[in-house]
Enzyme design. Structure first.
Site, PDB file in Angstrom:
ATOM      1  N   ASP A 142      -3.850  -1.556  -7.244  1.00 21.48           N
ATOM      2  CA  ASP A 142      -4.505  -1.964  -5.932  1.00 21.48           C
ATOM      3  C   ASP A 142      -5.861  -2.654  -6.309  1.00 21.48           C
ATOM      4  OD1 ASP A 142      -5.378  -2.244  -3.372  1.00 21.48           O
ATOM      5  OD2 ASP A 142      -5.104  -0.064  -2.722  1.00 21.48           O
ATOM      6  N   GLN A 159      -0.661   2.483  -6.340  1.00 22.75           N
ATOM      7  CA  GLN A 159      -2.129   2.638  -6.141  1.00 22.75           C
ATOM      8  C   GLN A 159      -2.724   2.148  -7.308  1.00 22.75           C
ATOM      9  OE1 GLN A 159      -2.616   6.565  -4.731  1.00 22.75           O
ATOM     10  NE2 GLN A 159      -2.756   5.975  -2.821  1.00 22.75           N
ATOM     11  N   SER A 207      -8.596  -2.599  -3.524  1.00 21.58           N
ATOM     12  CA  SER A 207      -9.248  -1.170  -3.228  1.00 21.58           C
ATOM     13  C   SER A 207     -10.464  -1.216  -4.199  1.00 21.58           C
ATOM     14  CB  SER A 207      -8.250  -0.163  -3.288  1.00 21.58           C
ATOM     15  OG  SER A 207      -7.582  -0.057  -1.932  1.00 21.58           O
ATOM     16  N   TYR A 251      -2.726  -0.622   7.685  1.00 23.46           N
ATOM     17  CA  TYR A 251      -3.836  -1.986   7.944  1.00 23.46           C
ATOM     18  C   TYR A 251      -4.188  -1.779   9.345  1.00 23.46           C
ATOM     19  CZ  TYR A 251      -3.757  -4.556   3.400  1.00 23.46           C
ATOM     20  OH  TYR A 251      -3.813  -4.658   2.045  1.00 23.46           O
ATOM     21  N   ARG A 296       0.863  -1.129   0.014  1.00 26.06           N
ATOM     22  CA  ARG A 296      -0.047  -0.039  -0.285  1.00 26.06           C
ATOM     23  C   ARG A 296       0.794   1.042  -0.033  1.00 26.06           C
ATOM     24  NH1 ARG A 296      -5.893  -1.548   2.489  1.00 26.06           N
ATOM     25  NH2 ARG A 296      -6.331  -1.815   0.612  1.00 26.06           N
TER      26      ARG A 296
HETATM   27  P1  NAD Z   1      -9.528  -3.780   4.980  1.00 27.38           P
HETATM   28  O1  NAD Z   1     -10.403  -4.230   4.191  1.00 27.38           O
HETATM   29  O2  NAD Z   1      -8.436  -4.601   5.664  1.00 27.38           O
HETATM   30  O3  NAD Z   1     -10.322  -3.395   6.716  1.00 27.38           O
HETATM   31  C1  NAD Z   1     -11.532  -2.689   6.398  1.00 27.38           C
HETATM   32  C2  NAD Z   1     -11.677  -1.562   7.763  1.00 27.38           C
HETATM   33  O4  NAD Z   1     -11.866  -2.314   8.922  1.00 27.38           O
HETATM   34  C3  NAD Z   1     -10.304  -0.748   7.855  1.00 27.38           C
HETATM   35  O5  NAD Z   1     -10.374   0.514   7.642  1.00 27.38           O
HETATM   36  C4  NAD Z   1      -9.983  -1.249   9.450  1.00 27.38           C
HETATM   37  O6  NAD Z   1      -9.445  -0.129   9.915  1.00 27.38           O
HETATM   38  C5  NAD Z   1     -11.112  -1.590  10.052  1.00 27.38           C
HETATM   39  N1  NAD Z   1     -11.201  -2.329  11.247  1.00 27.38           N
HETATM   40  C6  NAD Z   1     -10.249  -3.224  11.612  1.00 27.38           C
HETATM   41  N2  NAD Z   1     -10.559  -3.578  13.005  1.00 27.38           N
HETATM   42  C7  NAD Z   1     -11.650  -2.985  13.193  1.00 27.38           C
HETATM   43  C8  NAD Z   1     -12.814  -3.050  14.451  1.00 27.38           C
HETATM   44  N3  NAD Z   1     -12.164  -3.526  15.605  1.00 27.38           N
HETATM   45  N4  NAD Z   1     -13.716  -2.208  14.176  1.00 27.38           N
HETATM   46  C9  NAD Z   1     -14.194  -1.210  13.356  1.00 27.38           C
HETATM   47  N5  NAD Z   1     -13.427  -1.311  12.259  1.00 27.38           N
HETATM   48  C10 NAD Z   1     -12.393  -2.294  12.205  1.00 27.38           C
HETATM   49  O7  NAD Z   1      -9.181  -2.113   5.004  1.00 27.38           O
HETATM   50  P2  NAD Z   1      -8.849  -1.515   3.536  1.00 27.38           P
HETATM   51  O8  NAD Z   1     -10.155  -0.751   3.396  1.00 27.38           O
HETATM   52  O9  NAD Z   1      -8.553  -2.260   2.553  1.00 27.38           O
HETATM   53  O10 NAD Z   1      -7.634  -0.224   3.893  1.00 27.38           O
HETATM   54  C11 NAD Z   1      -7.722   0.442   4.977  1.00 27.38           C
HETATM   55  C12 NAD Z   1      -6.898   1.675   4.748  1.00 27.38           C
HETATM   56  O11 NAD Z   1      -5.617   1.382   4.112  1.00 27.38           O
HETATM   57  C13 NAD Z   1      -7.693   2.634   3.894  1.00 27.38           C
HETATM   58  O12 NAD Z   1      -8.711   3.246   4.319  1.00 27.38           O
HETATM   59  C14 NAD Z   1      -6.580   3.402   3.366  1.00 27.38           C
HETATM   60  O13 NAD Z   1      -6.443   4.465   4.261  1.00 27.38           O
HETATM   61  C15 NAD Z   1      -5.356   2.455   3.568  1.00 27.38           C
HETATM   62  N6  NAD Z   1      -5.061   2.334   2.192  1.00 27.38           N
HETATM   63  C16 NAD Z   1      -3.897   2.589   1.738  1.00 27.38           C
HETATM   64  C17 NAD Z   1      -3.557   2.848   0.220  1.00 27.38           C
HETATM   65  C18 NAD Z   1      -2.168   3.138  -0.319  1.00 27.38           C
HETATM   66  O14 NAD Z   1      -1.607   3.819   0.530  1.00 27.38           O
HETATM   67  N7  NAD Z   1      -1.957   2.636  -1.568  1.00 27.38           N
HETATM   68  C19 NAD Z   1      -4.231   1.933  -0.670  1.00 27.38           C
HETATM   69  C20 NAD Z   1      -5.461   1.241   0.016  1.00 27.38           C
HETATM   70  C21 NAD Z   1      -5.691   1.484   1.057  1.00 27.38           C
END
Ligand code: NAD
Length: 388
Positions: free
Chosen positions: A136, A133, A139, A234, A128
């Site tokens: 990805d 990006q 996402s 994450y 990430r």
């Molecule tokens: P994911 O699908 O692994 O998880 C979904 C969500 O569940 C996350 O936001 C996580 O914080 C949340 N979660 C975990 N435990 C929890 C709990 N106990 N209660 C409530 N929520 C909980 O994650 P995702 O959506 O694929 O990615 C998370 C973040 O990663 C994104 O929002 C973004 O900020 C970041 N991201 C960065 C890049 C990049 O920099 N290239 C790319 C994709 C995502």
């Protein structure tokens, strides 16, 4: 090189790895594109469009995979029930495979890939980082799932979403609660807002409050654990003590909630249990829970993958592979991601991988007969989830 795009054979899979609009980019450096007949049909992309873009259509999957030097897929390879042969056994040794591979759940598959000396790259392991990006796919698919989850909820809720002021009285907006506001959760918030719902959300990563509020939703305040996020963006596995407090805060909200959309996941772990069976009983009859974490064990105790469970009039949907419900755009986005990864791995006509590159190194699972990925090696050594 000959790049093969087979028709997906996983039950319910409607996506295709490459859409006609990407063929031109893949063909650069004199590559040849071979597509299995009808591979794009379920996603509304006809053979004719691929042919016009310069792909060769092949009817027999054995011939297609047997000719491949690179295979681009959506789902991890599996046994083809019609041929009674594993897709991996149809691919020549030394081939490169780029696909979703669910690496931590697929130990037997990884051993097979290594044994067949296939160099495999998993889209789940794209790091990430900003530079990656455009590759990805997790996402991309989460965006589709978050959108569709709200539409399913709206379809099954016995109420309407927006505030309506009519001559027959005022109808208040539906209350939607989004648990886990990552990519899928934020898209669910945006979609529910567009439909006129009142939206609340929670996520333990500190940066999320501002993102939730910028979409016009209310962030449910809880005492956040320190250090809830890994360096790669994450959420970390949170202590049981925090999850108990979180459950109590969620329980306070549930009596007023019409729709809960749960998306909470922790990389490589079972999804956290956020809604117990007793908590479901706090919701009003007619309410709906859409659990996007069903494949990872579910955020709700009643969730059954691929099923609708009803308890006290509350319907719990265990959603699996929602992107396959919108295959045209899901395939379009996936195709862009996988094409970008292919072009990153093969920037020239040379077949030489640069394992000093972070993206190449992180995404590679097997190479030259070995499992080479550090995360996978460590997980298997610890005896984490496997299908053996
Ligand atoms: P994911 O699908 O692994 O998880 C979904 C969500 O569940 C996350 O936001 C996580 O914080 C949340 N979660 C975990 N435990 C929890 C709990 N106990 N209660 C409530 N929520 C909980 O994650 P995702 O959506 O694929 O990615 C998370 C973040 O990663 C994104 O929002 C973004 O900020 C970041 N991201 C960065 C890049 C990049 O920099 N290239 C790319 C994709 C995502």
């Amino acid at each position: 090189m000959k790049i093969a795009i087979p028709k997906e054979i996983r039950e319910g899979e409607t996506r295709v790895a490459v859409v006609p609009g990407m063929i031109n980019l893949l063909k650069q450096n004199d590559h040849e594109i071979l597509l299995e007949q009808g591979a794009g049909e379920a996603a509304t992309f006809q053979d004719e469009a691929y042919r016009n873009a310069g792909a060769t259509i092949i009817t027999d999957p054995v011939e297609l995979l047997g000719a491949a030097e690179v295979v681009l897929k959506v789902q991890p390879p599996q046994i083809n029930p019609e041929l009674n042969k594993h897709e991996i056994d149809l691919i020549p040794e030394g081939t490169t495979l780029i696909s979703f591979l669910a690496p931590l759940d697929n130990r037997a598959l990884l051993l097979k890939l290594a044994e067949r000396r296939i160099t495999s790259f998993a889209l789940e392991f794209i790091p990430r980082i900003t530079r990656a990006q455009s590759m990805d796919a997790l996402s991309s698919m989460a965006t589709i799932a978050g959108y569709k989850a709200v539409l399913i909820a709206a379809d099954h809720l016995k109420k309407i979403f927006p505030l309506l002021m009519t001559a027959a009285g005022t109808i208040p907006p539906a209350n939607v609660f989004v648990l886990g506001a990552g990519v899928a959760g934020l898209q669910a918030i945006a979609t529910a807002k567009r439909l006129g719902a009142r939206v609340e959300a929670f996520d333990p990563r500190p940066a999320v409050k501002e993102q939730v509020e910028s979409l016009g939703a209310q962030f449910v305040e809880m005492e956040l654990p320190e250090d809830a996020e890994t360096a790669s963006g994450y959420a970390k596995l949170l202590p049981e003590e925090f999850i108990k407090k979180e459950q109590a805060a969620i329980a306070n909200c549930l009596p007023r909630i019409d729709v809960a959309i749960t998306t909470a996941q922790v990389f490589g772990q079972r999804a956290p249990l956020l809604i117990t069976e007793e908590m479901v009983a706090l919701m009003r009859p007619g309410s709906v829970i859409i659990d996007l974490a069903a494949e990872q064990g579910g955020n709700c105790a009643l969730t059954q993958a691929n099923q609708i469970v009803e308890k006290n009039g509350v319907q719990v949907f265990g959603m699996v592979n929602l992107p396959a419900a919108l295959p045209t755009h899901a395939s379009q986005m996936y195709s862009k991601n996988i094409t970008n990864l292919f072009r990153h791995l093969f920037p020239t006509a040379e077949r030489q991988f640069d394992f000093n590159d972070e993206i190449t190194k992180s995404a590679c699972l097997t190479h030259q007969g070995e499992i080479v990925n550090q995360i996978v090696k460590e997980a298997f050594a610890r005896g984490d989830k496997s299908n053996e």
